[in-house]
Design an enzyme around this catalytic site. Structure first.
Site, PDB file in Angstrom:
ATOM      1  CG  HIS A  81     -80.545  25.249 -55.528  1.00 17.39           C
ATOM      2  ND1 HIS A  81     -79.537  24.619 -56.217  1.00 17.39           N
ATOM      3  CD2 HIS A  81     -81.196  24.265 -54.847  1.00 17.39           C
ATOM      4  CE1 HIS A  81     -79.584  23.319 -55.964  1.00 17.39           C
ATOM      5  NE2 HIS A  81     -80.567  23.073 -55.127  1.00 17.39           N
TER       6      HIS A  81
ATOM      7  CG  HIS B 266     -82.131  22.709 -51.756  1.00 12.47           C
ATOM      8  ND1 HIS B 266     -82.692  22.107 -52.855  1.00 12.47           N
ATOM      9  CD2 HIS B 266     -83.156  23.224 -51.035  1.00 12.47           C
ATOM     10  CE1 HIS B 266     -84.018  22.235 -52.799  1.00 12.47           C
ATOM     11  NE2 HIS B 266     -84.318  22.920 -51.705  1.00 12.47           N
TER      12      HIS B 266
ATOM     13  CG  ASP C  89     -77.470  19.204 -51.652  1.00 15.03           C
ATOM     14  OD1 ASP C  89     -78.277  20.154 -51.538  1.00 15.03           O
ATOM     15  OD2 ASP C  89     -77.634  18.271 -52.453  1.00 15.03           O
ATOM     16  CG  HIS C  90     -76.671  22.641 -54.507  1.00 13.93           C
ATOM     17  ND1 HIS C  90     -76.213  22.243 -55.749  1.00 13.93           N
ATOM     18  CD2 HIS C  90     -77.537  21.682 -54.094  1.00 13.93           C
ATOM     19  CE1 HIS C  90     -76.791  21.100 -56.075  1.00 13.93           C
ATOM     20  NE2 HIS C  90     -77.600  20.731 -55.096  1.00 13.93           N
TER      21      HIS C  90
ATOM     22  CG  HIS D 255     -84.706  22.007 -57.363  1.00 12.48           C
ATOM     23  ND1 HIS D 255     -85.047  20.724 -57.016  1.00 12.48           N
ATOM     24  CD2 HIS D 255     -83.657  22.336 -56.564  1.00 12.48           C
ATOM     25  CE1 HIS D 255     -84.236  20.303 -56.059  1.00 12.48           C
ATOM     26  NE2 HIS D 255     -83.392  21.264 -55.765  1.00 12.48           N
TER      27      HIS D 255
ATOM     28  CG  ASP E 299     -80.123  20.208 -57.285  1.00 17.09           C
ATOM     29  OD1 ASP E 299     -79.041  19.848 -57.793  1.00 17.09           O
ATOM     30  OD2 ASP E 299     -80.395  20.031 -56.076  1.00 17.09           O
TER      31      ASP E 299
ATOM     32  CG  HIS F 226     -77.039  16.204 -57.224  1.00 21.91           C
ATOM     33  ND1 HIS F 226     -76.630  15.805 -55.969  1.00 21.91           N
ATOM     34  CD2 HIS F 226     -77.786  17.320 -57.040  1.00 21.91           C
ATOM     35  CE1 HIS F 226     -77.116  16.636 -55.058  1.00 21.91           C
ATOM     36  NE2 HIS F 226     -77.822  17.571 -55.688  1.00 21.91           N
TER      37      HIS F 226
END
Ligand code: ZN
Length: 261
Positions: free
Chosen positions: A59, A61, A63-64, A115, A139, A178
């Site tokens: 996705h 975001h 941090d991905h 999400h 996520d 995560h």
């Protein structure tokens, strides 16, 4: 011995996972799942002895996919798969149940909006055998938990977890985005205190983390037995905690309780 899809887990930032996926440990061709950071992917490939066939992004975001632009500069021709136009560098916009053969593996894209609206989970098997597959859940599904409903609703998360992912074979290994397992299992124990499997897994997860080890992978069966968000239909105790047995209301209430826990 059974030849299984090989997954190497790499920790980035403090609790993000990036994964290298290959047909076997000795294979060279590899897929990368979720490029967390800007880093030299040429150096990573050299260090790991891999030839990268494709990048799979769960996705948009940061941090991905924070490494996607850097990857695009390092490797202009290697495809980046994703389900959302907001994924940087993406050149393959995939749809639900779209399949691809990459790095001698079969990849099935599973659309799991909630999400984020364009979230994709990737289910990967080895087409040369019937051994268990692996699924990268970003996520959407965490071990013993799930992601926040930033761009979606309780019915969507229910469908993602309890229809789409729950339908995969029970022995499918789950690799989330995560390391949140200990906190998730503490919440699971709070809403379903009599579930001994939760207590047992919490002790195990705490000892893994204390030793600097990961709690991934889990399995679809393990999640059905311990993840409260996948137990809204099967656990009378959770229904009692939530004060009702409607699974969709249950998902919404569980998420609210977890946000405040
Ligand atoms: Zn996210």
């Amino acid at each position: 011995t059974r030849i299984m899809v090989f997954v190497k887990t790499l920790l980035r930032r403090s609790d993000n996972f990036m994964y290298i996926v290959k047909k076997s440990e000795l294979a060279k061709k590899a897929l990368l799942v979720d490029l967390v950071n800007e880093e030299s992917y040429g150096e990573l490939a050299e260090k790991e002895g891999i030839e990268i066939s494709a990048v799979l992004t769960t996705h948009h975001h940061y941090d991905h996919c924070g490494g996607n632009e850097q990857f695009r500069r390092d490797f202009p021709k290697i495809p980046i798969f994703g389900g959302d136009p907001r994924v940087p560098g993406m050149d393959n916009h995939v749809k639900h149940e779209q399949e691809a053969e990459l790095a001698d593996l079969k990849v099935v894209c599973l659309s799991t909006p909630c999400h984020t609206s364009g979230h994709i989970c990737y289910y990967i098997t080895d087409p040369s055998n019937t051994n268990h597959g692996v699924v990268f859940t970003g996520d959407t599904l965490f071990i013993a938990g799930c992601g926040r409903f930033f761009e979606g609703t309780a019915p969507e998360m229910d469908r993602a977890l309890n229809t789409i992912l729950a339908k995969l074979p029970d022995d499918t290994l789950i690799y989330p985005g995560h390391e949140y397992t200990v906190a998730n299992l503490k919440f699971a124990a709070h809403v379903e205190p009599a579930n001994l499997k939760v207590q047992e897994k919490l002790k195990w997860a705490e000892s893994q983390v204390a030793r600097g080890l990961f709690t991934a992978p889990s399995s679809v069966l393990d999640e059905k037995l311990t993840n409260p968000f996948m137990r809204v239909r099967s656990s009378e105790e959770i229904q009692k905690t939530l004060g009702g047995n409607d699974p969709i209301e249950g998902m919404a209430k569980l998420r609210e309780l977890k946000n405040k826990f």
